[in-house]
Design a protein around this motif. Structure first.
Motif, short mmCIF file in Angstrom:
data_model
loop_
_atom_site.label_atom_id
_atom_site.label_comp_id
_atom_site.label_asym_id
_atom_site.label_seq_id
_atom_site.Cartn_x
_atom_site.Cartn_y
_atom_site.Cartn_z
N TYR A 60 -19.54 -18.98 12.03
CA TYR A 60 -20.51 -20.25 12.13
C TYR A 60 -20.12 -21.13 11.13
CZ TYR A 60 -24.61 -23.53 11.99
OH TYR A 60 -25.23 -24.38 12.02
N LYS A 61 -19.73 -20.53 9.65
CA LYS A 61 -19.21 -21.41 8.70
C LYS A 61 -17.87 -22.24 8.91
CE LYS A 61 -18.38 -21.13 3.73
NZ LYS A 61 -18.46 -20.42 2.41
N THR A 62 -16.97 -21.23 9.55
CA THR A 62 -15.60 -21.55 9.85
C THR A 62 -15.56 -22.53 10.77
OG1 THR A 62 -14.78 -19.67 8.81
CG2 THR A 62 -13.32 -20.86 9.93
N TRP A 63 -16.01 -22.32 12.06
CA TRP A 63 -15.93 -23.06 13.15
C TRP A 63 -17.04 -23.79 13.74
CZ3 TRP A 63 -11.11 -23.43 14.99
CH2 TRP A 63 -10.12 -22.48 14.42
N ASP A 64 -18.32 -23.76 13.22
CA ASP A 64 -19.30 -24.14 13.87
C ASP A 64 -20.19 -25.06 13.26
OD1 ASP A 64 -20.27 -24.51 16.55
OD2 ASP A 64 -21.53 -22.70 16.24
N THR A 65 -19.98 -25.35 11.82
CA THR A 65 -20.84 -25.92 11.04
C THR A 65 -20.52 -27.51 10.96
OG1 THR A 65 -19.76 -25.57 9.22
CG2 THR A 65 -21.68 -24.21 9.63
N GLY A 66 -19.48 -27.89 11.48
CA GLY A 66 -19.19 -29.59 11.53
C GLY A 66 -20.06 -30.32 12.03
N TYR A 67 -20.72 -29.95 13.01
CA TYR A 67 -21.65 -30.86 13.58
C TYR A 67 -22.94 -30.85 12.67
CZ TYR A 67 -25.08 -27.30 14.18
OH TYR A 67 -26.05 -26.10 13.89
N ALA A 68 -23.19 -29.95 12.02
CA ALA A 68 -24.57 -29.85 11.08
C ALA A 68 -24.12 -30.55 9.85
CB ALA A 68 -24.84 -28.31 10.78
N ILE A 69 -22.96 -30.36 9.33
CA ILE A 69 -22.50 -31.27 7.85
C ILE A 69 -22.60 -32.63 8.38
CG2 ILE A 69 -20.64 -31.53 6.16
CD1 ILE A 69 -20.17 -28.61 6.84
N GLN A 70 -22.09 -33.12 9.32
CA GLN A 70 -21.97 -34.43 9.80
C GLN A 70 -23.28 -35.22 9.85
OE1 GLN A 70 -19.25 -36.49 9.85
NE2 GLN A 70 -20.53 -38.45 10.28
N GLN A 71 -24.10 -34.29 10.60
CA GLN A 71 -25.56 -34.95 10.78
C GLN A 71 -26.29 -34.88 9.49
OE1 GLN A 71 -26.07 -34.40 15.71
NE2 GLN A 71 -27.01 -32.75 14.36
N ALA A 72 -26.06 -33.97 8.71
CA ALA A 72 -26.79 -33.79 7.55
C ALA A 72 -26.29 -34.81 6.38
CB ALA A 72 -26.71 -32.22 6.99
N THR A 73 -25.22 -35.22 6.39
CA THR A 73 -24.47 -36.09 5.51
C THR A 73 -24.40 -37.64 5.90
OG1 THR A 73 -22.26 -35.38 6.00
CG2 THR A 73 -23.43 -34.31 4.35
N ARG A 74 -24.14 -37.89 7.31
CA ARG A 74 -23.99 -39.23 7.52
C ARG A 74 -24.33 -39.47 9.16
NH1 ARG A 74 -22.78 -38.89 3.14
NH2 ARG A 74 -20.78 -39.99 1.94
N PRO A 75 -25.45 -39.12 9.22
CA PRO A 75 -26.30 -39.34 10.50
C PRO A 75 -26.12 -40.65 11.02
CG PRO A 75 -27.81 -38.97 9.02
CD PRO A 75 -26.43 -38.74 8.23
N GLN A 76 -26.17 -41.57 10.36
CA GLN A 76 -25.95 -43.01 10.59
C GLN A 76 -24.77 -43.38 11.37
OE1 GLN A 76 -29.00 -44.76 10.63
NE2 GLN A 76 -28.26 -46.67 11.38
N SER A 77 -23.71 -43.07 10.62
CA SER A 77 -22.40 -43.26 11.04
C SER A 77 -22.15 -42.82 12.35
CB SER A 77 -21.39 -42.85 10.05
OG SER A 77 -21.31 -43.46 8.77
N LEU A 78 -22.57 -41.50 12.51
CA LEU A 78 -22.34 -40.74 13.89
C LEU A 78 -23.44 -41.29 14.96
CD1 LEU A 78 -21.46 -38.10 15.52
CD2 LEU A 78 -23.46 -37.05 14.52
#
Length: 378
Positions: A229-247
Protein backbone atom coordinates in the motif's frame (compact mmCIF):
# COMPACT_ATOMS: atom_id res chain seq x y z
CA UNK A 1 -33.07 24.64 11.77
CA UNK A 2 -33.16 21.15 13.27
CA UNK A 3 -36.13 19.92 11.28
CA UNK A 4 -35.86 16.89 9.01
CA UNK A 5 -36.87 17.77 5.46
CA UNK A 6 -37.87 15.35 2.70
CA UNK A 7 -35.44 15.36 -0.23
CA UNK A 8 -36.46 14.37 -3.74
CA UNK A 9 -34.03 14.04 -6.62
CA UNK A 10 -35.06 15.60 -9.92
CA UNK A 11 -31.85 16.36 -11.75
CA UNK A 12 -32.56 18.89 -14.54
CA UNK A 13 -32.15 17.42 -17.99
CA UNK A 14 -29.73 20.19 -18.93
CA UNK A 15 -27.26 18.72 -16.41
CA UNK A 16 -27.49 15.34 -18.12
CA UNK A 17 -27.11 16.99 -21.51
CA UNK A 18 -24.03 18.86 -20.24
CA UNK A 19 -22.53 15.55 -19.11
CA UNK A 20 -23.12 14.10 -22.58
CA UNK A 21 -21.44 17.09 -24.23
CA UNK A 22 -18.41 16.71 -22.01
CA UNK A 23 -18.19 12.98 -22.69
CA UNK A 24 -18.44 13.62 -26.43
CA UNK A 25 -15.72 16.28 -26.25
CA UNK A 26 -13.22 14.20 -24.26
CA UNK A 27 -9.59 14.69 -25.20
CA UNK A 28 -8.19 11.26 -24.44
CA UNK A 29 -4.71 10.55 -23.15
CA UNK A 30 -2.66 8.11 -25.18
CA UNK A 31 -2.66 4.43 -24.30
CA UNK A 32 -0.57 3.29 -21.34
CA UNK A 33 2.78 1.67 -22.16
CA UNK A 34 2.11 -1.52 -20.16
CA UNK A 35 -0.42 -4.34 -20.46
CA UNK A 36 -1.74 -4.10 -16.90
CA UNK A 37 -3.11 -1.59 -14.36
CA UNK A 38 0.26 -0.50 -12.97
CA UNK A 39 0.00 2.93 -14.60
CA UNK A 40 -3.64 3.42 -13.66
CA UNK A 41 -6.96 2.84 -15.40
CA UNK A 42 -6.21 1.49 -18.90
CA UNK A 43 -7.43 3.52 -21.86
CA UNK A 44 -9.52 0.71 -23.36
CA UNK A 45 -11.25 0.01 -20.04
CA UNK A 46 -12.17 3.65 -19.52
CA UNK A 47 -13.29 4.16 -23.12
CA UNK A 48 -15.58 1.14 -22.82
CA UNK A 49 -17.08 2.46 -19.56
CA UNK A 50 -17.49 5.92 -21.08
CA UNK A 51 -19.25 4.56 -24.15
CA UNK A 52 -21.81 2.83 -21.96
CA UNK A 53 -22.14 5.92 -19.75
CA UNK A 54 -22.94 7.99 -22.83
CA UNK A 55 -25.15 5.58 -24.76
CA UNK A 56 -26.56 2.92 -22.45
CA UNK A 57 -26.62 4.07 -18.84
CA UNK A 58 -29.86 5.47 -17.37
CA UNK A 59 -29.43 7.91 -14.48
CA UNK A 60 -33.20 8.21 -14.07
CA UNK A 61 -33.38 4.59 -12.89
CA UNK A 62 -30.98 5.34 -10.04
CA UNK A 63 -32.81 8.56 -9.27
CA UNK A 64 -36.10 6.68 -8.98
CA UNK A 65 -34.61 4.03 -6.69
CA UNK A 66 -33.18 6.62 -4.33
CA UNK A 67 -36.44 8.57 -4.24
CA UNK A 68 -38.41 5.40 -3.52
CA UNK A 69 -36.22 4.52 -0.54
CA UNK A 70 -36.85 7.78 1.28
CA UNK A 71 -34.31 10.62 1.23
CA UNK A 72 -34.04 13.44 3.74
CA UNK A 73 -31.89 16.42 4.66
CA UNK A 74 -31.29 17.98 8.06
CA UNK A 75 -28.95 20.72 9.17
CA UNK A 76 -26.40 19.63 11.76
CA UNK A 77 -23.72 21.96 13.06
CA UNK A 78 -24.46 24.41 10.26
CA UNK A 79 -24.27 21.85 7.45
CA UNK A 80 -27.09 20.16 5.52
CA UNK A 81 -26.67 16.40 5.76
CA UNK A 82 -28.36 14.16 3.18
CA UNK A 83 -29.39 10.69 4.29
CA UNK A 84 -31.51 7.69 3.39
CA UNK A 85 -33.94 6.58 6.09
CA UNK A 86 -35.50 3.18 5.52
CA UNK A 87 -37.77 1.98 8.30
CA UNK A 88 -38.37 -1.73 8.69
CA UNK A 89 -41.92 -3.10 8.71
CA UNK A 90 -40.91 -5.04 11.84
CA UNK A 91 -41.80 -3.12 15.03
CA UNK A 92 -38.87 -4.57 16.97
CA UNK A 93 -36.24 -3.59 14.41
CA UNK A 94 -32.93 -2.23 15.69
CA UNK A 95 -31.81 1.18 14.33
CA UNK A 96 -28.58 0.81 12.34
CA UNK A 97 -26.37 3.65 11.11
CA UNK A 98 -24.34 2.76 7.97
CA UNK A 99 -21.46 4.99 6.84
CA UNK A 100 -19.73 4.79 3.46
CA UNK A 101 -16.23 5.91 2.50
CA UNK A 102 -14.21 7.14 -0.49
CA UNK A 103 -14.56 6.56 -3.42
CA UNK A 104 -17.95 5.23 -2.42
CA UNK A 105 -21.32 6.68 -1.50
CA UNK A 106 -24.71 5.53 -0.27
CA UNK A 107 -24.75 3.42 -3.46
CA UNK A 108 -22.44 0.98 -1.64
CA UNK A 109 -25.41 -0.20 0.45
CA UNK A 110 -28.12 -0.49 -2.19
CA UNK A 111 -27.90 -4.30 -2.37
CA UNK A 112 -28.24 -4.79 1.40
CA UNK A 113 -31.04 -2.33 2.19
CA UNK A 114 -33.84 -4.80 1.45
CA UNK A 115 -32.40 -7.80 3.33
CA UNK A 116 -31.43 -5.70 6.35
CA UNK A 117 -34.67 -3.74 6.65
CA UNK A 118 -37.12 -6.45 5.59
CA UNK A 119 -35.51 -9.82 6.36
CA UNK A 120 -38.73 -11.83 6.21
CA UNK A 121 -39.12 -10.91 2.55
CA UNK A 122 -35.47 -11.79 1.94
CA UNK A 123 -35.00 -15.18 3.56
CA UNK A 124 -34.37 -13.99 7.10
CA UNK A 125 -36.16 -13.73 10.43
CA UNK A 126 -38.19 -10.85 11.83
CA UNK A 127 -35.83 -10.58 14.78
CA UNK A 128 -32.97 -9.76 12.35
CA UNK A 129 -34.63 -6.53 11.15
CA UNK A 130 -33.02 -3.08 11.17
CA UNK A 131 -34.25 0.46 10.66
CA UNK A 132 -31.57 1.94 8.39
CA UNK A 133 -30.03 5.41 8.49
CA UNK A 134 -27.50 5.91 5.67
CA UNK A 135 -26.00 9.42 5.53
CA UNK A 136 -23.79 10.94 2.86
CA UNK A 137 -20.52 12.18 4.34
CA UNK A 138 -20.10 15.98 4.37
CA UNK A 139 -18.96 17.07 0.91
CA UNK A 140 -20.11 13.79 -0.66
CA UNK A 141 -23.18 13.06 -2.77
CA UNK A 142 -26.00 15.41 -1.88
CA UNK A 143 -24.73 16.50 1.52
CA UNK A 144 -23.56 20.11 1.68
CA UNK A 145 -19.88 20.99 1.32
CA UNK A 146 -18.09 22.36 4.39
CA UNK A 147 -17.03 25.95 3.78
CA UNK A 148 -14.58 26.00 6.72
CA UNK A 149 -12.01 23.59 8.10
CA UNK A 150 -12.74 21.20 10.93
CA UNK A 151 -15.01 18.56 9.39
CA UNK A 152 -12.84 15.56 10.18
CA UNK A 153 -13.99 12.13 11.26
CA UNK A 154 -14.39 13.06 14.94
CA UNK A 155 -16.79 15.88 14.11
CA UNK A 156 -18.68 13.67 11.67
CA UNK A 157 -19.06 11.05 14.41
CA UNK A 158 -20.62 13.66 16.71
CA UNK A 159 -22.91 14.79 13.90
CA UNK A 160 -24.05 11.22 13.25
CA UNK A 161 -24.92 10.76 16.94
CA UNK A 162 -26.98 13.95 16.74
CA UNK A 163 -28.71 12.61 13.62
CA UNK A 164 -29.74 9.45 15.46
CA UNK A 165 -30.96 11.51 18.41
CA UNK A 166 -32.93 13.73 16.07
CA UNK A 167 -34.61 10.66 14.57
CA UNK A 168 -35.69 9.68 18.11
CA UNK A 169 -33.62 6.52 18.18
CA UNK A 170 -32.72 5.91 21.83
CA UNK A 171 -30.77 2.68 21.27
CA UNK A 172 -28.87 2.02 18.07
CA UNK A 173 -25.77 0.48 16.50
CA UNK A 174 -23.31 1.73 13.87
CA UNK A 175 -21.36 0.16 11.01
CA UNK A 176 -18.76 1.36 8.52
CA UNK A 177 -15.89 0.64 6.15
CA UNK A 178 -13.14 2.89 4.73
CA UNK A 179 -13.77 6.42 6.09
CA UNK A 180 -16.98 4.97 7.49
CA UNK A 181 -14.82 2.68 9.63
CA UNK A 182 -12.95 5.67 11.02
CA UNK A 183 -16.18 7.53 11.72
CA UNK A 184 -17.69 4.44 13.34
CA UNK A 185 -14.54 3.86 15.42
CA UNK A 186 -14.84 7.46 16.62
CA UNK A 187 -18.50 6.87 17.50
CA UNK A 188 -17.37 3.89 19.55
CA UNK A 189 -14.70 5.95 21.30
CA UNK A 190 -17.06 8.85 21.98
CA UNK A 191 -19.72 6.40 23.20
CA UNK A 192 -22.68 8.75 22.66
CA UNK A 193 -25.84 8.07 24.61
CA UNK A 194 -27.87 5.38 22.87
CA UNK A 195 -25.08 3.67 20.93
CA UNK A 196 -25.11 -0.01 21.91
CA UNK A 197 -22.17 -1.15 19.78
CA UNK A 198 -20.32 -0.93 16.49
CA UNK A 199 -19.23 -3.14 13.59
CA UNK A 200 -16.37 -2.54 11.13
CA UNK A 201 -15.51 -4.35 7.92
CA UNK A 202 -12.13 -2.58 7.89
CA UNK A 203 -10.31 -3.16 11.17
CA UNK A 204 -8.11 -0.19 12.06
CA UNK A 205 -4.91 -0.61 14.05
CA UNK A 206 -1.16 -0.38 13.88
CA UNK A 207 1.12 -3.32 14.73
CA UNK A 208 1.82 -4.47 18.24
CA UNK A 209 5.30 -4.45 19.73
CA UNK A 210 5.27 -8.24 19.65
CA UNK A 211 4.46 -8.18 15.93
CA UNK A 212 7.44 -5.96 15.25
CA UNK A 213 9.84 -8.01 17.36
CA UNK A 214 8.64 -11.56 16.66
CA UNK A 215 6.09 -11.53 13.83
CA UNK A 216 3.72 -14.41 13.21
CA UNK A 217 2.64 -15.45 9.73
CA UNK A 218 -0.43 -13.20 10.06
CA UNK A 219 1.78 -10.32 11.15
CA UNK A 220 4.09 -10.80 8.19
CA UNK A 221 1.19 -10.87 5.77
CA UNK A 222 -0.14 -7.62 7.24
CA UNK A 223 3.31 -6.01 7.01
CA UNK A 224 3.61 -7.09 3.38
CA UNK A 225 0.22 -5.57 2.54
CA UNK A 226 1.14 -2.37 4.37
CA UNK A 227 4.35 -2.11 2.37
CA UNK A 228 2.52 -2.70 -0.91
CA UNK A 229 0.00 0.00 0.00
CA UNK A 230 2.78 2.44 0.93
CA UNK A 231 4.78 1.77 -2.23
CA UNK A 232 2.06 1.44 -4.86
CA UNK A 233 -1.25 2.63 -3.49
CA UNK A 234 -0.91 5.78 -1.38
CA UNK A 235 -0.44 8.29 -4.18
CA UNK A 236 -4.15 9.11 -4.31
CA UNK A 237 -4.33 9.60 -0.54
CA UNK A 238 -1.26 11.80 -0.32
CA UNK A 239 -2.53 13.97 -3.17
CA UNK A 240 -5.98 14.30 -1.59
CA UNK A 241 -4.47 14.90 1.86
CA UNK A 242 -2.09 17.61 0.69
CA UNK A 243 -3.53 19.31 -2.41
CA UNK A 244 -7.23 18.40 -2.74
CA UNK A 245 -8.04 21.74 -4.32
CA UNK A 246 -5.54 21.37 -7.16
CA UNK A 247 -6.80 17.87 -7.90
CA UNK A 248 -10.42 18.90 -7.49
CA UNK A 249 -10.54 21.20 -10.51
CA UNK A 250 -10.04 18.28 -12.86
CA UNK A 251 -12.41 15.98 -10.98
CA UNK A 252 -15.20 18.56 -10.99
CA UNK A 253 -14.68 19.66 -14.61
CA UNK A 254 -14.02 16.37 -16.41
CA UNK A 255 -16.32 13.34 -16.13
CA UNK A 256 -13.64 11.14 -17.69
CA UNK A 257 -11.03 12.41 -15.23
CA UNK A 258 -13.43 11.65 -12.37
CA UNK A 259 -14.30 8.18 -13.68
CA UNK A 260 -10.66 7.25 -14.24
CA UNK A 261 -9.73 8.39 -10.73
CA UNK A 262 -12.57 6.48 -9.03
CA UNK A 263 -12.66 3.33 -11.16
CA UNK A 264 -9.00 2.54 -10.60
CA UNK A 265 -9.69 2.16 -6.88
CA UNK A 266 -12.85 0.14 -7.42
CA UNK A 267 -10.73 -2.20 -9.53
CA UNK A 268 -7.76 -2.39 -7.17
CA UNK A 269 -9.69 -2.74 -3.92
CA UNK A 270 -12.48 -5.16 -4.88
CA UNK A 271 -12.19 -8.94 -4.91
CA UNK A 272 -13.01 -9.40 -8.58
CA UNK A 273 -12.24 -11.97 -11.30
CA UNK A 274 -10.70 -9.40 -13.63
CA UNK A 275 -12.98 -6.37 -13.75
CA UNK A 276 -14.60 -4.50 -10.88
CA UNK A 277 -17.84 -4.23 -12.85
CA UNK A 278 -18.18 -8.03 -12.65
CA UNK A 279 -18.79 -7.87 -8.90
CA UNK A 280 -20.05 -4.30 -8.48
CA UNK A 281 -22.21 -4.04 -11.60
CA UNK A 282 -21.59 -1.56 -14.41
CA UNK A 283 -24.73 0.46 -13.68
CA UNK A 284 -23.96 0.64 -9.97
CA UNK A 285 -20.40 1.80 -10.70
CA UNK A 286 -21.82 4.63 -12.78
CA UNK A 287 -24.52 5.38 -10.17
CA UNK A 288 -21.72 5.87 -7.69
CA UNK A 289 -19.69 8.06 -10.04
CA UNK A 290 -22.80 10.12 -10.78
CA UNK A 291 -23.19 11.02 -7.11
CA UNK A 292 -19.74 12.61 -7.32
CA UNK A 293 -20.42 14.20 -10.71
CA UNK A 294 -23.86 15.68 -10.06
CA UNK A 295 -22.78 16.99 -6.66
CA UNK A 296 -19.52 18.39 -8.12
CA UNK A 297 -17.94 16.63 -5.15
CA UNK A 298 -14.46 15.83 -6.46
CA UNK A 299 -12.70 18.47 -4.37
CA UNK A 300 -14.98 18.46 -1.33
CA UNK A 301 -14.84 14.66 -0.97
CA UNK A 302 -11.05 14.65 -1.36
CA UNK A 303 -10.82 17.31 1.34
CA UNK A 304 -11.73 14.76 4.02
CA UNK A 305 -8.21 13.39 3.49
CA UNK A 306 -6.78 16.85 4.17
CA UNK A 307 -8.78 16.91 7.40
CA UNK A 308 -8.16 13.39 8.68
CA UNK A 309 -5.67 11.24 6.75
CA UNK A 310 -2.84 10.35 9.12
CA UNK A 311 -4.10 12.98 11.58
CA UNK A 312 -6.80 11.11 13.49
CA UNK A 313 -5.95 10.04 17.05
CA UNK A 314 -8.27 7.11 17.63
CA UNK A 315 -9.59 6.55 21.13
CA UNK A 316 -9.90 3.24 22.90
CA UNK A 317 -13.35 1.70 22.50
CA UNK A 318 -15.06 -0.05 25.39
CA UNK A 319 -18.45 -0.47 23.70
CA UNK A 320 -19.11 -3.92 22.22
CA UNK A 321 -17.44 -4.11 18.82
CA UNK A 322 -17.66 -6.58 15.96
CA UNK A 323 -15.36 -7.18 13.00
CA UNK A 324 -15.81 -8.96 9.68
CA UNK A 325 -12.47 -9.51 7.95
CA UNK A 326 -12.72 -9.85 4.17
CA UNK A 327 -9.61 -11.38 2.56
CA UNK A 328 -8.92 -8.65 -0.01
CA UNK A 329 -9.24 -5.73 2.41
CA UNK A 330 -6.51 -3.23 1.47
CA UNK A 331 -4.90 -3.04 4.93
CA UNK A 332 -5.48 -6.16 7.03
CA UNK A 333 -5.05 -5.93 10.79
CA UNK A 334 -4.76 -9.14 12.82
CA UNK A 335 -6.98 -9.43 15.86
CA UNK A 336 -4.00 -9.01 18.19
CA UNK A 337 -3.39 -5.57 16.67
CA UNK A 338 -7.04 -4.55 16.90
CA UNK A 339 -7.25 -5.55 20.56
CA UNK A 340 -4.91 -2.67 21.40
CA UNK A 341 -7.78 -0.19 20.92
CA UNK A 342 -10.86 -2.38 21.03
CA UNK A 343 -11.35 -3.48 24.62
CA UNK A 344 -14.61 -5.38 24.16
CA UNK A 345 -14.55 -7.43 20.96
CA UNK A 346 -17.88 -9.23 20.91
CA UNK A 347 -17.64 -10.64 17.38
CA UNK A 348 -14.79 -11.53 15.00
CA UNK A 349 -15.10 -13.49 11.78
CA UNK A 350 -12.89 -14.02 8.74
CA UNK A 351 -14.69 -14.45 5.42
CA UNK A 352 -13.71 -16.58 2.40
CA UNK A 353 -14.09 -13.86 -0.23
CA UNK A 354 -14.69 -10.15 -0.62
CA UNK A 355 -12.69 -6.97 -0.57
CA UNK A 356 -12.83 -3.36 0.54
CA UNK A 357 -16.41 -2.70 -0.62
CA UNK A 358 -17.92 -5.54 1.38
CA UNK A 359 -21.61 -4.57 1.28
CA UNK A 360 -21.41 -3.83 -2.44
CA UNK A 361 -19.33 -6.87 -3.45
CA UNK A 362 -20.73 -9.55 -1.17
CA UNK A 363 -24.18 -8.42 -0.01
CA UNK A 364 -25.28 -11.84 1.26
CA UNK A 365 -22.14 -12.33 3.34
CA UNK A 366 -22.30 -8.76 4.61
CA UNK A 367 -25.93 -9.11 5.68
CA UNK A 368 -25.16 -12.36 7.45
CA UNK A 369 -22.27 -10.74 9.29
CA UNK A 370 -24.36 -7.84 10.55
CA UNK A 371 -27.17 -10.13 11.62
CA UNK A 372 -24.75 -12.35 13.55
CA UNK A 373 -22.78 -9.50 15.10
CA UNK A 374 -25.66 -7.29 16.20
CA UNK A 375 -27.68 -10.24 17.50
CA UNK A 376 -25.16 -10.07 20.36
CA UNK A 377 -25.97 -6.41 21.02
CA UNK A 378 -29.76 -6.30 20.71
Amino acid sequence: MTQIRPFMLAVPQDQIDDLYRRLDATRWAERETVDNWSQGTPLAVLQDLAAYWRNGYDWRACEARLNALGQFVTEIDGLDIHFLHVRSPEPGAMPLLLTHGWPGSVIEFMRVIGPLSNPVANGGRAEDAFHLVIPSLPGYGFSAKPATTGWGVERIARAWAELMRRLDYTRWVAQGGDWGAFVTHCIGGQAPEGCAGIHLNMPISGPTRAARENPTAADRQAFDRMQFYKTWDTGYAIQQATRPQSLGYGLVDSPIGLAGWIYEKLQAWSDNPGAATEVLGRDAVLDNIMLYWLGAAGASAARLYWESFGKTRLQDVTLPAGFSVFPEEILPAPRSWVEQRMKNIAYWNELPRGGHFAAWEQPELFVGELRACFALMR
